[in-house]
Design a protein around this motif. Structure first.
Motif, PDB file in Angstrom:
ATOM      1  N   MET A  63      17.233  -8.107  -2.091  1.00 16.22           N
ATOM      2  CA  MET A  63      15.794  -8.261  -2.252  1.00 16.22           C
ATOM      3  C   MET A  63      15.103  -7.275  -1.316  1.00 16.22           C
ATOM      4  SD  MET A  63      15.181 -12.383  -2.538  1.00 16.22           S
ATOM      5  CE  MET A  63      15.890 -12.741  -0.927  1.00 16.22           C
ATOM      6  N   THR A  64      14.015  -6.689  -1.794  1.00 19.40           N
ATOM      7  CA  THR A  64      13.246  -5.695  -1.057  1.00 19.40           C
ATOM      8  C   THR A  64      11.774  -6.067  -1.128  1.00 19.40           C
ATOM      9  OG1 THR A  64      14.850  -3.986  -1.700  1.00 19.40           O
ATOM     10  CG2 THR A  64      12.727  -3.225  -0.856  1.00 19.40           C
ATOM     11  N   TYR A  65      11.017  -5.752  -0.078  1.00 18.11           N
ATOM     12  CA  TYR A  65       9.573  -5.936  -0.168  1.00 18.11           C
ATOM     13  C   TYR A  65       8.844  -4.722   0.393  1.00 18.11           C
ATOM     14  CZ  TYR A  65       8.801  -6.894   4.845  1.00 18.11           C
ATOM     15  OH  TYR A  65       8.697  -6.781   6.215  1.00 18.11           O
ATOM     16  N   VAL A  66       7.593  -4.589  -0.038  1.00 18.60           N
ATOM     17  CA  VAL A  66       6.684  -3.612   0.539  1.00 18.60           C
ATOM     18  C   VAL A  66       5.401  -4.322   0.923  1.00 18.60           C
ATOM     19  CG1 VAL A  66       7.616  -1.674  -0.786  1.00 18.60           C
ATOM     20  CG2 VAL A  66       5.683  -2.979  -1.711  1.00 18.60           C
ATOM     21  N   ASN A  67       4.738  -3.797   1.924  1.00 15.94           N
ATOM     22  CA  ASN A  67       3.379  -4.234   2.237  1.00 15.94           C
ATOM     23  C   ASN A  67       2.433  -3.475   1.311  1.00 15.94           C
ATOM     24  OD1 ASN A  67       3.964  -6.047   4.460  1.00 15.94           O
ATOM     25  ND2 ASN A  67       4.501  -4.221   5.629  1.00 15.94           N
ATOM     26  N   ILE A  68       1.715  -4.193   0.475  1.00 16.62           N
ATOM     27  CA  ILE A  68       0.994  -3.579  -0.631  1.00 16.62           C
ATOM     28  C   ILE A  68       0.003  -2.513  -0.171  1.00 16.62           C
ATOM     29  CG2 ILE A  68      -0.622  -4.062  -2.523  1.00 16.62           C
ATOM     30  CD1 ILE A  68       0.778  -6.807  -2.792  1.00 16.62           C
TER      31      ILE A  68
END
Length: 202
Positions: free
Chosen positions: A45-50
């Motif tokens: 799982m990966t995330y970015v700060n929008i």
């Protein structure tokens, strides 16, 4: 989204080159999970700060790696359900808190093991529509969960046209809309049908 224009490179990548991954998020984070790359199911799982270009971050792992899952989210939680696999589809629902790093844990079970189901949601309920059971059988129902409380999904009713590989769904507080997909009727074909439901998001 308020103005028209071309897409712009975010200048960041997810962990692996994948197909069949799913996404969700909150007002501040966009999260991406699973997929198939290059020859196995991916659990990353990966995330970015929008609002911040140029960086992506490891978000943890699915407890059961998968692709072609359905996804829904509340303001605080993201849920992933079902997914591809051979010889068995996955019926697990798994979740994690959007604001914190860490692995997914089990939430419950779908009413039917399946892949390619579309997800719609409001801040409290998540709905998983239709999908494909292994062996070419298409599931004709949709089920829902209350995202704040772990437990199994509840069957709520039937879709107009059983189908899979839908292009996700969109929703507001009262109505969920989903479109397109592949249906076995008539004789295996793509569809341009748009359906909506409202009762189960109340």
């Amino acid at each position: 989204m308020a103005s028209q224009g071309n897409a712009i490179d975010f200048e960041a990548d997810i962990t692996l080159n994948t197909i069949g991954s799913v996404g969700g998020g909150s007002q501040t984070r966009a999260c991406f999970a699973g997929g198939y790359s290059p020859d196995a199911q991916d659990a990353d799982m990966t995330y970015v700060n929008i609002m911040t270009l140029g960086a992506s971050f490891d978000f943890g792992d699915l407890f059961d790696g998968g692709y072609t899952m359905g996804s829904v989210n509340s303001p605080t939680r993201i849920l992933f359900a079902g997914g591809g696999g051979s010889p068995q589809r996955n019926g697990d629902i798994q979740f994690k808190n959007i604001s914190s790093d860490g692995n997914c844990v089990k939430f419950g079970e779908l009413t039917q093991q399946r892949a390619y189901c579309a997800g719609t949601c409001n801040p409290t309920r998540g709905v998983f529509h239709s999908g494909q059971v292994y062996g070419g059988i298409f599931y004709k129902n949709y089920d829902y969960v209350t995202m704040a409380s772990e437990g199994n999904a509840t069957d709520f009713g039937e879709v107009l046209l059983p189908k899979a590989q839908m292009e996700g769904g969109g929703s507001n507080a009262t109505r969920g809309v989903y479109a397109g997909g592949y249906t076995p009727t008539p004789s295996g074909s793509n569809t341009n049908q748009i359906e909506y439901e409202s009762d189960c998001l109340h």
